[in-house]
Design a protein around this motif. Structure first.
Motif, PDB file in Angstrom:
ATOM      1  N   GLN A 238       0.821  -1.195   0.000  1.00  0.00           N
ATOM      2  CA  GLN A 238       0.000   0.000   0.000  1.00  0.00           C
ATOM      3  C   GLN A 238       0.862   1.254   0.000  1.00  0.00           C
ATOM      4  O   GLN A 238       1.978   1.256   0.524  1.00  0.00           O
ATOM      5  N   VAL A 239       0.327   2.301  -0.594  1.00  0.00           N
ATOM      6  CA  VAL A 239       1.013   3.579  -0.677  1.00  0.00           C
ATOM      7  C   VAL A 239       0.128   4.628  -0.042  1.00  0.00           C
ATOM      8  O   VAL A 239      -1.078   4.673  -0.307  1.00  0.00           O
ATOM      9  N   GLN A 240       0.713   5.451   0.795  1.00  0.00           N
ATOM     10  CA  GLN A 240      -0.019   6.553   1.415  1.00  0.00           C
ATOM     11  C   GLN A 240       0.604   7.876   0.981  1.00  0.00           C
ATOM     12  O   GLN A 240       1.824   8.006   0.932  1.00  0.00           O
ATOM     13  N   LEU A 241      -0.262   8.820   0.683  1.00  0.00           N
ATOM     14  CA  LEU A 241       0.164  10.172   0.344  1.00  0.00           C
ATOM     15  C   LEU A 241      -0.456  11.135   1.341  1.00  0.00           C
ATOM     16  O   LEU A 241      -1.669  11.142   1.509  1.00  0.00           O
ATOM     17  N   VAL A 242       0.378  11.916   1.988  1.00  0.00           N
ATOM     18  CA  VAL A 242      -0.099  12.881   2.975  1.00  0.00           C
ATOM     19  C   VAL A 242       0.236  14.274   2.475  1.00  0.00           C
ATOM     20  O   VAL A 242       1.411  14.603   2.266  1.00  0.00           O
ATOM     21  N   GLU A 243      -0.814  15.073   2.295  1.00  0.00           N
ATOM     22  CA  GLU A 243      -0.655  16.431   1.789  1.00  0.00           C
ATOM     23  C   GLU A 243      -0.786  17.429   2.934  1.00  0.00           C
ATOM     24  O   GLU A 243      -1.487  17.184   3.919  1.00  0.00           O
ATOM     25  N   SER A 244      -0.173  18.580   2.758  1.00  0.00           N
ATOM     26  CA  SER A 244      -0.295  19.653   3.737  1.00  0.00           C
ATOM     27  C   SER A 244      -0.049  20.984   3.053  1.00  0.00           C
ATOM     28  O   SER A 244       0.508  21.037   1.942  1.00  0.00           O
ATOM     29  N   GLY A 245      -0.481  22.055   3.719  1.00  0.00           N
ATOM     30  CA  GLY A 245      -0.129  23.393   3.259  1.00  0.00           C
ATOM     31  C   GLY A 245      -1.248  24.212   2.655  1.00  0.00           C
ATOM     32  O   GLY A 245      -1.038  25.377   2.323  1.00  0.00           O
ATOM     33  N   GLY A 246      -2.414  23.636   2.477  1.00  0.00           N
ATOM     34  CA  GLY A 246      -3.504  24.421   1.913  1.00  0.00           C
ATOM     35  C   GLY A 246      -4.026  25.436   2.900  1.00  0.00           C
ATOM     36  O   GLY A 246      -3.608  25.488   4.062  1.00  0.00           O
ATOM     37  N   GLY A 247      -4.959  26.273   2.440  1.00  0.00           N
ATOM     38  CA  GLY A 247      -5.562  27.254   3.326  1.00  0.00           C
ATOM     39  C   GLY A 247      -6.141  28.421   2.574  1.00  0.00           C
ATOM     40  O   GLY A 247      -6.346  28.370   1.362  1.00  0.00           O
ATOM     41  N   LEU A 248      -6.412  29.478   3.328  1.00  0.00           N
ATOM     42  CA  LEU A 248      -6.994  30.710   2.790  1.00  0.00           C
ATOM     43  C   LEU A 248      -5.905  31.766   2.665  1.00  0.00           C
ATOM     44  O   LEU A 248      -5.145  31.993   3.620  1.00  0.00           O
ATOM     45  N   VAL A 249      -5.846  32.399   1.508  1.00  0.00           N
ATOM     46  CA  VAL A 249      -4.836  33.426   1.277  1.00  0.00           C
ATOM     47  C   VAL A 249      -5.445  34.537   0.434  1.00  0.00           C
ATOM     48  O   VAL A 249      -6.366  34.294  -0.367  1.00  0.00           O
ATOM     49  N   GLN A 250      -4.963  35.737   0.628  1.00  0.00           N
ATOM     50  CA  GLN A 250      -5.454  36.865  -0.155  1.00  0.00           C
ATOM     51  C   GLN A 250      -4.837  36.872  -1.549  1.00  0.00           C
ATOM     52  O   GLN A 250      -3.744  36.323  -1.757  1.00  0.00           O
ATOM     53  N   PRO A 251      -5.508  37.481  -2.504  1.00  0.00           N
ATOM     54  CA  PRO A 251      -4.921  37.599  -3.852  1.00  0.00           C
ATOM     55  C   PRO A 251      -3.545  38.254  -3.779  1.00  0.00           C
ATOM     56  O   PRO A 251      -3.339  39.219  -3.034  1.00  0.00           O
ATOM     57  N   GLY A 252      -2.613  37.693  -4.549  1.00  0.00           N
ATOM     58  CA  GLY A 252      -1.242  38.166  -4.522  1.00  0.00           C
ATOM     59  C   GLY A 252      -0.371  37.473  -3.500  1.00  0.00           C
ATOM     60  O   GLY A 252       0.850  37.651  -3.493  1.00  0.00           O
ATOM     61  N   GLY A 253      -0.985  36.682  -2.642  1.00  0.00           N
ATOM     62  CA  GLY A 253      -0.241  35.988  -1.600  1.00  0.00           C
ATOM     63  C   GLY A 253       0.390  34.699  -2.080  1.00  0.00           C
ATOM     64  O   GLY A 253       0.338  34.362  -3.267  1.00  0.00           O
TER      65      GLY A 253
END
Length: 119
Positions: free
Chosen positions: A1-16
């Motif tokens: 089995q292979v697991q992929l763990v993502e991180s880093g998303g969120g809310l940001v203002q335009p230009g950020g």
């Protein structure tokens, strides 16, 4: 089995900026390629960027010059640095990796991470 763990998303203002990361673990052979896709509401999933084991990259025209994909082969991790973000970049971002084992390449998806660009 292979697991992929993502991180880093969120809310940001335009230009950020935001940086996404995805780490693969489990029954891993050769990981090639690694990449990011995204899916906005009501739209099909689309390629954002991919990178091979030797560092060859491919970008969607809409993100060229703003996004940078990179990978750390020792850590089985791929990153997506996103700068100058626009509202059109709002989507769920999915990590995708190809894993070659015993002569067979299979592709795996992460669970997705939401990126919202809004003021």
């Amino acid at each position: 089995q292979v697991q992929l763990v993502e991180s880093g998303g969120g809310l940001v203002q335009p230009g950020g900026s935001l940086k996404l990361s995805c780490t693969a673990s489990g029954s891993i052979g050769v990981i090639d390629p690694m990449g990011w896709y995204r899916q906005a509401p009501g739209k099909q999933r689309e390629l954002v960027a991919t990178i091979t084991t030797v560092g060859s990259t491919n970008y969607a025209d809409s993100v060229k010059g703003r996004f940078t994909i990179s990978r750390d082969n020792a850590k089985n991790t791929v990153h997506l640095q996103m700068n100058s973000l626009m509202s059109e970049d709002t989507a769920v971002y999915y990590c995708n990796v190809g894993i070659l084992r015993l002569g067979v390449r299979r592709y795996y998806w992460g669970q997705g991470t939401q990126v919202t660009v809004s003021s």
